[in-house]
Design a protein around this motif. Sequence first.
Motif, PDB file in Angstrom:
ATOM      1  N   MET A  26       0.841  -1.185   0.170  1.00 18.34           N
ATOM      2  CA  MET A  26      -0.040   0.032  -0.097  1.00 18.34           C
ATOM      3  C   MET A  26       0.851   1.220  -0.022  1.00 18.34           C
ATOM      4  N   GLY A  27       1.874   1.262   0.851  1.00 18.66           N
ATOM      5  CA  GLY A  27       2.958   2.418   0.707  1.00 18.66           C
ATOM      6  C   GLY A  27       3.719   2.689  -0.662  1.00 18.66           C
ATOM      7  N   MET A  28       3.850   1.432  -1.053  1.00 16.15           N
ATOM      8  CA  MET A  28       4.475   1.547  -2.738  1.00 16.15           C
ATOM      9  C   MET A  28       3.494   2.295  -3.516  1.00 16.15           C
ATOM     10  N   LEU A  29       2.088   1.846  -3.673  1.00 12.44           N
ATOM     11  CA  LEU A  29       0.960   2.175  -4.308  1.00 12.44           C
ATOM     12  C   LEU A  29       1.023   3.778  -3.909  1.00 12.44           C
ATOM     13  N   ARG A  30       0.853   4.215  -2.931  1.00 11.07           N
ATOM     14  CA  ARG A  30       0.763   5.415  -2.378  1.00 11.07           C
ATOM     15  C   ARG A  30       1.772   6.307  -3.031  1.00 11.07           C
ATOM     16  N   SER A  31       3.104   5.991  -2.874  1.00  7.62           N
ATOM     17  CA  SER A  31       4.373   6.606  -3.678  1.00  7.62           C
ATOM     18  C   SER A  31       4.026   6.855  -5.073  1.00  7.62           C
ATOM     19  N   ARG A  32       3.734   5.475  -5.745  1.00  5.44           N
ATOM     20  CA  ARG A  32       3.433   5.730  -7.005  1.00  5.44           C
ATOM     21  C   ARG A  32       2.405   6.985  -7.580  1.00  5.44           C
ATOM     22  N   LEU A  33       1.324   6.711  -6.903  1.00  6.74           N
ATOM     23  CA  LEU A  33       0.203   7.899  -7.105  1.00  6.74           C
ATOM     24  C   LEU A  33       0.781   9.239  -6.580  1.00  6.74           C
ATOM     25  N   GLU A  34       1.346   9.482  -5.741  1.00  9.04           N
ATOM     26  CA  GLU A  34       1.628  10.781  -5.667  1.00  9.04           C
ATOM     27  C   GLU A  34       2.654  11.151  -6.545  1.00  9.04           C
ATOM     28  N   SER A  35       3.682  10.424  -7.273  1.00  9.27           N
ATOM     29  CA  SER A  35       4.446  10.722  -8.220  1.00  9.27           C
ATOM     30  C   SER A  35       3.241  10.998  -9.633  1.00  9.27           C
ATOM     31  N   ARG A  36       2.649  10.046  -9.721  1.00 12.09           N
ATOM     32  CA  ARG A  36       1.731  10.016 -10.787  1.00 12.09           C
ATOM     33  C   ARG A  36       0.937  11.703 -10.847  1.00 12.09           C
ATOM     34  N   ILE A  37       0.535  12.147  -9.459  1.00 17.85           N
ATOM     35  CA  ILE A  37      -0.287  13.417  -9.236  1.00 17.85           C
ATOM     36  C   ILE A  37       0.780  14.496  -9.610  1.00 17.85           C
ATOM     37  N   LYS A  38       1.857  14.266  -9.079  1.00 14.57           N
ATOM     38  CA  LYS A  38       2.852  15.484  -9.288  1.00 14.57           C
ATOM     39  C   LYS A  38       3.072  15.744 -10.711  1.00 14.57           C
ATOM     40  N   PHE A  39       3.239  14.445 -11.293  1.00 24.16           N
ATOM     41  CA  PHE A  39       3.676  14.686 -12.940  1.00 24.16           C
ATOM     42  C   PHE A  39       2.493  15.267 -13.567  1.00 24.16           C
ATOM     43  N   ALA A  40       1.437  14.663 -13.280  1.00 22.88           N
ATOM     44  CA  ALA A  40       0.109  15.168 -14.150  1.00 22.88           C
ATOM     45  C   ALA A  40      -0.054  16.751 -13.780  1.00 22.88           C
ATOM     46  N   PHE A  41       0.008  17.049 -12.807  1.00 26.93           N
ATOM     47  CA  PHE A  41      -0.057  18.572 -12.046  1.00 26.93           C
ATOM     48  C   PHE A  41       0.995  19.509 -12.994  1.00 26.93           C
ATOM     49  N   GLU A  48      -7.627  19.695 -12.086  1.00 23.17           N
ATOM     50  CA  GLU A  48      -8.800  19.099 -12.678  1.00 23.17           C
ATOM     51  C   GLU A  48      -8.507  17.689 -13.168  1.00 23.17           C
ATOM     52  N   GLY A  49      -7.391  17.515 -13.619  1.00 20.57           N
ATOM     53  CA  GLY A  49      -7.210  16.280 -14.284  1.00 20.57           C
ATOM     54  C   GLY A  49      -6.656  15.410 -13.233  1.00 20.57           C
ATOM     55  N   CYS A  50      -6.159  15.871 -12.210  1.00 21.99           N
ATOM     56  CA  CYS A  50      -5.691  14.802 -11.146  1.00 21.99           C
ATOM     57  C   CYS A  50      -6.791  14.700  -9.995  1.00 21.99           C
ATOM     58  N   GLN A  51      -8.149  15.198 -10.278  1.00 19.46           N
ATOM     59  CA  GLN A  51      -8.995  14.895  -9.193  1.00 19.46           C
ATOM     60  C   GLN A  51      -9.375  13.382  -8.848  1.00 19.46           C
ATOM     61  N   GLU A  52      -9.457  12.653 -10.010  1.00 20.64           N
ATOM     62  CA  GLU A  52      -9.631  11.137  -9.833  1.00 20.64           C
ATOM     63  C   GLU A  52      -8.481  10.618  -9.010  1.00 20.64           C
ATOM     64  N   LEU A  53      -7.245  10.799  -9.345  1.00 24.88           N
ATOM     65  CA  LEU A  53      -5.928  10.169  -8.706  1.00 24.88           C
ATOM     66  C   LEU A  53      -5.998  10.607  -7.341  1.00 24.88           C
ATOM     67  N   THR A  54      -6.392  12.097  -6.883  1.00 20.00           N
ATOM     68  CA  THR A  54      -6.533  12.378  -5.657  1.00 20.00           C
ATOM     69  C   THR A  54      -7.405  11.703  -4.447  1.00 20.00           C
ATOM     70  N   ARG A  55      -8.671  11.307  -5.523  1.00 15.47           N
ATOM     71  CA  ARG A  55      -9.389  10.523  -4.734  1.00 15.47           C
ATOM     72  C   ARG A  55      -8.898   9.004  -4.245  1.00 15.47           C
ATOM     73  N   VAL A  56      -8.370   8.780  -5.221  1.00 12.02           N
ATOM     74  CA  VAL A  56      -7.519   7.138  -5.152  1.00 12.02           C
ATOM     75  C   VAL A  56      -6.792   7.453  -4.169  1.00 12.02           C
ATOM     76  N   LEU A  57      -5.884   8.270  -4.044  1.00 19.99           N
ATOM     77  CA  LEU A  57      -4.743   8.613  -3.222  1.00 19.99           C
ATOM     78  C   LEU A  57      -5.158   8.544  -1.708  1.00 19.99           C
TER      79      LEU A  57
END
Length: 173
Positions: A26-41, A48-57
Motif C-alpha cells: 500500500m505504501g508503494m502504491l501511495r508513492s506511485r500515486l503521489e508521483s503520478r499526481i505531481k507529474f500530471a499537475f 482538474e485532471g488530478c481529481q480522480e487520482l487524488t480521490r484514489v490517493l
Amino acid sequence: MFKKNTSMKERANAALASLQRNAYAMGMLRSRLESRIKFAFHQKGEAEGCQELTRVLELVKNGEMILHEMSEKIESACYLEEFAVIMNSAASSVQEIKEDLEQMVPAAEAALEEMHDAISRASTGIPAELIEPGIFAEVTAAMATGKADVSTLEAEAAQARVEKAEEPEPVPA
C-alpha cells in the motif's frame, strides 16, 4: 494460510506478517500515486485532471491507516494471549498447592492452640500437669468478669463521692 491446529501466537504472527506485506504494498502504491499526481499537475498545470487520482490517493492513505490499526490490534491480542498464559500458569500453581494448604491449616491451628495453652499454663505458675484445660478456661472467664465487676464498682464509688461532695453541709442551728 491460517490453520486451526496452529497456536494463537503462530496464527497472529502469520497475520501480522501478511498485514505488514500489504502495508508495504500500500505504501508503494501511495508513492506511485503521489508521483503520478505531481507529474500530471506539472505536465498539464491544472488540478482538474488530478481529481480522480487524488480521490484514489485518499483511499490508499485510509487503507494504510486501517492496516496499521489492524496490526496494532493483532499485537495487542498477542500481548493479551501472553497475559492469559501467565495468569493460567499462576492459577495452576496455586491449584497444585491448594490441597496441601487445606491440610496444613488444621495442623497450624492445632499448633497455635498448643502454644497458647503452654503460654497460659506457664504464666499462671501452676505446673501444667495440675491444670485441666477446662479449669483454665473457667478461671480466665472469671477473671475477665471480675475485672468488669471491679471496674463497675470503682465507677459507682467515684460517682457516690461526686454526689456527696455536691451536697451542702448542714449548718448548725
